[in-house]
Design a protein around this motif. Structure first.
Motif, short mmCIF file in Angstrom:
data_model
loop_
_atom_site.label_atom_id
_atom_site.label_comp_id
_atom_site.label_asym_id
_atom_site.label_seq_id
_atom_site.Cartn_x
_atom_site.Cartn_y
_atom_site.Cartn_z
N MET A 1 0.85 -1.17 0.00
CA MET A 1 0.00 0.00 0.00
C MET A 1 0.90 1.23 0.00
N ASN A 2 0.55 2.19 -0.83
CA ASN A 2 1.31 3.44 -0.82
C ASN A 2 0.66 4.42 0.15
N ILE A 3 1.31 5.54 0.37
CA ILE A 3 0.83 6.48 1.38
C ILE A 3 -0.51 7.11 0.98
N GLU A 4 -0.74 7.31 -0.30
CA GLU A 4 -2.02 7.88 -0.74
C GLU A 4 -3.18 6.92 -0.46
N GLU A 5 -2.98 5.64 -0.72
CA GLU A 5 -4.01 4.65 -0.42
C GLU A 5 -4.25 4.56 1.08
N PHE A 6 -3.17 4.61 1.85
CA PHE A 6 -3.26 4.60 3.31
C PHE A 6 -4.13 5.76 3.79
N LYS A 7 -3.85 6.94 3.26
CA LYS A 7 -4.60 8.14 3.64
C LYS A 7 -6.07 8.01 3.23
N GLU A 8 -6.34 7.52 2.02
CA GLU A 8 -7.71 7.34 1.55
C GLU A 8 -8.49 6.38 2.44
N ARG A 9 -7.83 5.30 2.83
CA ARG A 9 -8.51 4.30 3.67
C ARG A 9 -8.82 4.88 5.05
N ILE A 10 -7.96 5.72 5.57
CA ILE A 10 -8.23 6.38 6.85
C ILE A 10 -9.41 7.34 6.67
N GLU A 11 -9.44 8.07 5.56
CA GLU A 11 -10.56 8.98 5.29
C GLU A 11 -11.89 8.23 5.21
N MET A 12 -11.86 6.96 4.79
CA MET A 12 -13.08 6.16 4.70
C MET A 12 -13.46 5.56 6.05
N GLY A 13 -12.66 5.79 7.08
CA GLY A 13 -13.01 5.34 8.42
C GLY A 13 -12.22 4.17 8.95
N LYS A 48 -8.37 16.99 13.84
CA LYS A 48 -9.76 17.14 13.38
C LYS A 48 -10.01 16.46 12.04
N THR A 49 -8.98 16.40 11.18
CA THR A 49 -9.15 15.84 9.84
C THR A 49 -7.98 14.93 9.50
N THR A 50 -8.17 14.12 8.46
CA THR A 50 -7.09 13.28 7.97
C THR A 50 -5.95 14.13 7.44
N ASP A 51 -6.27 15.21 6.74
CA ASP A 51 -5.21 16.10 6.24
C ASP A 51 -4.37 16.64 7.39
N GLU A 52 -5.02 17.06 8.47
CA GLU A 52 -4.30 17.58 9.63
C GLU A 52 -3.40 16.49 10.24
N LEU A 53 -3.90 15.26 10.30
CA LEU A 53 -3.09 14.15 10.81
C LEU A 53 -1.80 14.03 10.01
N PHE A 54 -1.91 14.06 8.69
CA PHE A 54 -0.73 13.88 7.85
C PHE A 54 0.15 15.13 7.77
N GLU A 55 -0.41 16.31 8.04
CA GLU A 55 0.38 17.55 8.01
C GLU A 55 1.07 17.82 9.35
N LYS A 56 0.43 17.45 10.45
CA LYS A 56 0.94 17.83 11.77
C LYS A 56 1.32 16.66 12.66
N ILE A 67 8.75 9.21 7.08
CA ILE A 67 9.21 7.89 7.55
C ILE A 67 8.43 6.75 6.88
N TRP A 68 7.61 7.07 5.88
CA TRP A 68 6.72 6.08 5.27
C TRP A 68 7.44 4.80 4.90
#
Length: 73
Positions: A1-13, A48-56, A67-68
């Motif tokens: 799984m790449n980081i984009e898929e990881f992020k998308e799956r988190i966004e889906m819950g 608050k958001t998935t974007d914030e998780l990955f940014e901060k 570190i992915w």
């Protein structure tokens, strides 16, 4: 799984347990936000958001994207 898929799956819950340098971490969520938690001592960061998780969100003062390649899911 790449980081984009990881992020998308988190966004889906989805929630994940993963390992970095032999330490266990969790990404979990509820209606109030997302949480990045180190299992050893329950040290937790909240977002608050998935974007914030990955940014901060950080592990050893490094963002997840930095570190992915060293993360084992």
């Amino acid at each position: 799984m790449n980081i984009e898929e990881f992020k998308e799956r988190i966004e889906m819950g989805e929630e994940f347990q993963f390992y970095y340098l032999d330490e266990s971490y969790w990404i979990s969520q509820n209606e109030e936000g997302l949480y990045l938690t180190r299992e050893r001592d329950s040290n937790s960061q909240s977002f608050k958001t998935t974007d914030e998780l990955f940014e901060k969100g950080t592990i050893d003062n490094k963002k997840i994207k930095e570190i992915w390649d060293e993360i084992d899911i």
